[in-house]
Design an enzyme around this catalytic site. Sequence first.
Site, mmCIF file in Angstrom:
data_model
loop_
_atom_site.group_PDB
_atom_site.id
_atom_site.type_symbol
_atom_site.label_atom_id
_atom_site.label_comp_id
_atom_site.label_asym_id
_atom_site.label_seq_id
_atom_site.Cartn_x
_atom_site.Cartn_y
_atom_site.Cartn_z
ATOM 1 N N LYS A 297 22.939 -46.890 -40.433
ATOM 2 C CA LYS A 297 22.870 -47.981 -39.325
ATOM 3 C C LYS A 297 22.934 -49.317 -40.071
ATOM 4 C CE LYS A 297 20.789 -46.577 -35.346
ATOM 5 N NZ LYS A 297 20.202 -47.091 -34.059
ATOM 6 N N THR B 154 27.358 -43.292 -26.380
ATOM 7 C CA THR B 154 26.883 -43.088 -27.733
ATOM 8 C C THR B 154 27.793 -42.867 -28.808
ATOM 9 O OG1 THR B 154 26.421 -40.611 -27.759
ATOM 10 C CG2 THR B 154 24.686 -42.180 -26.626
ATOM 11 N N TRP C 121 26.104 -48.103 -35.283
ATOM 12 C CA TRP C 121 26.220 -46.867 -36.250
ATOM 13 C C TRP C 121 27.522 -46.665 -36.986
ATOM 14 C CZ3 TRP C 121 23.566 -42.111 -33.510
ATOM 15 C CH2 TRP C 121 22.387 -42.332 -33.068
HETATM 16 P P1 AMP Z 1 20.949 -45.821 -30.127
HETATM 17 O O1 AMP Z 1 21.499 -44.894 -28.912
HETATM 18 O O2 AMP Z 1 22.245 -46.600 -30.693
HETATM 19 O O3 AMP Z 1 20.202 -46.925 -29.255
HETATM 20 O O4 AMP Z 1 20.145 -45.435 -31.306
HETATM 21 C C1 AMP Z 1 19.106 -44.601 -31.034
HETATM 22 C C2 AMP Z 1 18.448 -44.094 -32.330
HETATM 23 O O5 AMP Z 1 18.156 -45.410 -33.168
HETATM 24 C C3 AMP Z 1 17.182 -43.504 -32.592
HETATM 25 O O6 AMP Z 1 17.176 -42.002 -32.104
HETATM 26 C C4 AMP Z 1 16.436 -43.670 -33.759
HETATM 27 O O7 AMP Z 1 16.877 -42.694 -34.864
HETATM 28 C C5 AMP Z 1 17.121 -45.091 -34.055
HETATM 29 N N1 AMP Z 1 16.006 -46.189 -33.792
HETATM 30 C C6 AMP Z 1 16.013 -47.048 -32.537
HETATM 31 N N2 AMP Z 1 15.027 -47.670 -32.850
HETATM 32 C C7 AMP Z 1 14.248 -47.417 -33.913
HETATM 33 C C8 AMP Z 1 13.000 -48.018 -34.605
HETATM 34 N N3 AMP Z 1 12.432 -48.754 -34.077
HETATM 35 N N4 AMP Z 1 12.799 -47.485 -35.990
HETATM 36 C C9 AMP Z 1 13.678 -46.565 -36.305
HETATM 37 N N5 AMP Z 1 14.552 -45.965 -35.757
HETATM 38 C C10 AMP Z 1 14.817 -46.424 -34.611
#
Ligand code: AMP
Length: 546
Positions: A439, A185, A444
């Site tokens: 984002k 991550t 990120w």
């Molecule tokens: P990642 O580990 O890079 O997949 O990021 C995860 C994070 O992305 C989550 O904890 C959320 O903050 C954000 N995220 C993922 N999907 C959504 C969504 N559909 N709407 C809003 N935030 C999201």
Amino acid sequence: MLGLMQDRQLLVSGILEHAALNHGEREIVSAMTEGPMHRYNYIALAERSRRLANALSGLGVKPGQCVATLAWNTFRHVECWYAIAGMGAIAHTINPRLFPEQIIYIANHAEDQYIFTDLTFIDQLEAIADQLETVKGFVILTDRDHMPDTSLKNAICYEDLIAEESAAFRWPELDENTACGLCYTSGTTGNPKGVLYSHRSNVLHAMAATGADAMALRSVDNVMPVVPMFHANAWALAYAVPMVGGKLVLPGRHLDGESVYNMLEDEQINFTAAVPTVWLMLLQHMQANDLKLNYLKRVVIGGSAVPRSMIDTFENVYGVEVAHAWGMTEMSPLGTLCNFKAGMENLDKQARLDIKVKQGRVIYPVEIKITDDDGNELQRDGKAFGHLLVRGPTISKAYLKGEGGEILDRDGWFDTGDVATIDPLGFMQITDRSKDVIKSGGEWISSIDLENLAVGCPGVAEAAVIGIAHPKWDERPLLIIVRADGSNVTRDEILAYMDGKIAKWWMPDDIAFVDEIPHTATGKIQKTTLREQFADYKLPTADAAE
Ligand code: AMP
């Protein structure tokens, strides 16, 4: 008393052999870096994966060791996944969009033995190869005709590597809790942390993903995972599609609107998945060229919040059903998907959109709850919002090598860092993130890293970074600066200072100068206030993208 059922282990090699035996004729189509589309089927995938497993053994790769990939979605990348994990080693997907220091850090941290790379990333690897401490060699995912001249030590041609190997390989009967895949991550603070999936978690997650109220995947489906395999398991699709025997179309490196549109049409895709940025490019391309979608029926969109207008356009202009999804790397990644419950189909258009903008309902076996700051569970009334906690067999219990310490509470819940509501029917909606990452295009950008860099610039007293909505990239960073007393440092000087010290796509889109930055009682920058202050701010890059 224990049940009397068989102890067959849940292993990803079982998915591969199931696909070869029961759906052997189904096609796998890949857009290749070298040029033309590549086509074969599940029988060939399984055969070549077994050859590769033999080759990996020949290279001295041992169970429990990490073998990395730096690759787009193609058939060779899928073969790597099944061969590496199937033989008991760990398939470590490296996100090539990370900047060099991060790639060096995670390859060394994971103790990667080999890196399997697409042609596209050779230059990137050559620049850092001497800092990769455990890597014994590089396997170039191509054939002999396309082998590049490279300074990479022990550069091996993938097709040569597997050519002479036997297609007979008995997949070991591993314990299903054996590590299978690794994905880091990009954390908000400190170094990236390794999420280590097991065979069991990946198989359970893929089964959950195929479910009718999740992705509803079937053998008759033609599926294109646009979401990269280096993004948290490509949201299960490289396992879930072979599990059901669907046609698997792998889009390679070109994810612009025109390329994605052409593949959707040429391959008659009826199901696909990716982050909003990809779909924005597709919709723009279709609108500009007056195109329609003849085959696509369903699209899963997640990774960041899906704009209402995007759902509206897909559903009401193009007749494509949207399932908004939420999850995170630590969750394999799927947590919730927004599919209607009984009766909702008949609501009017606006009421349907009100539901579809939510991140949706939890899929079994994931559990979710929301709590206040003291850990008390909050009501599922659709109004109360709190910390979103998750629990289940597809969710991390620790990071690789214990980084970040204890990550579960006493009852085994993991705090997602998101803030959400849950309504009485179980639909969850993210209202905010407790993290302040930006984002951008599904990736990120750490606000803290940018701030730390900017304050190093002479003449800068304090810096804060927030994400500003952007029509193409979702969010882009705005750097907010307080000048040091007597300083006249300019926008261009600060940008020039930052240039080259971070990845290009991390560079702030604009800089705003203020007299002071608001702080909380404990001295932290108050991002919420800054966001309100800059709520109407328009980035100079926004117009060009519209
Ligand atoms: P990642 O580990 O890079 O997949 O990021 C995860 C994070 O992305 C989550 O904890 C959320 O903050 C954000 N995220 C993922 N999907 C959504 C969504 N559909 N709407 C809003 N935030 C999201």
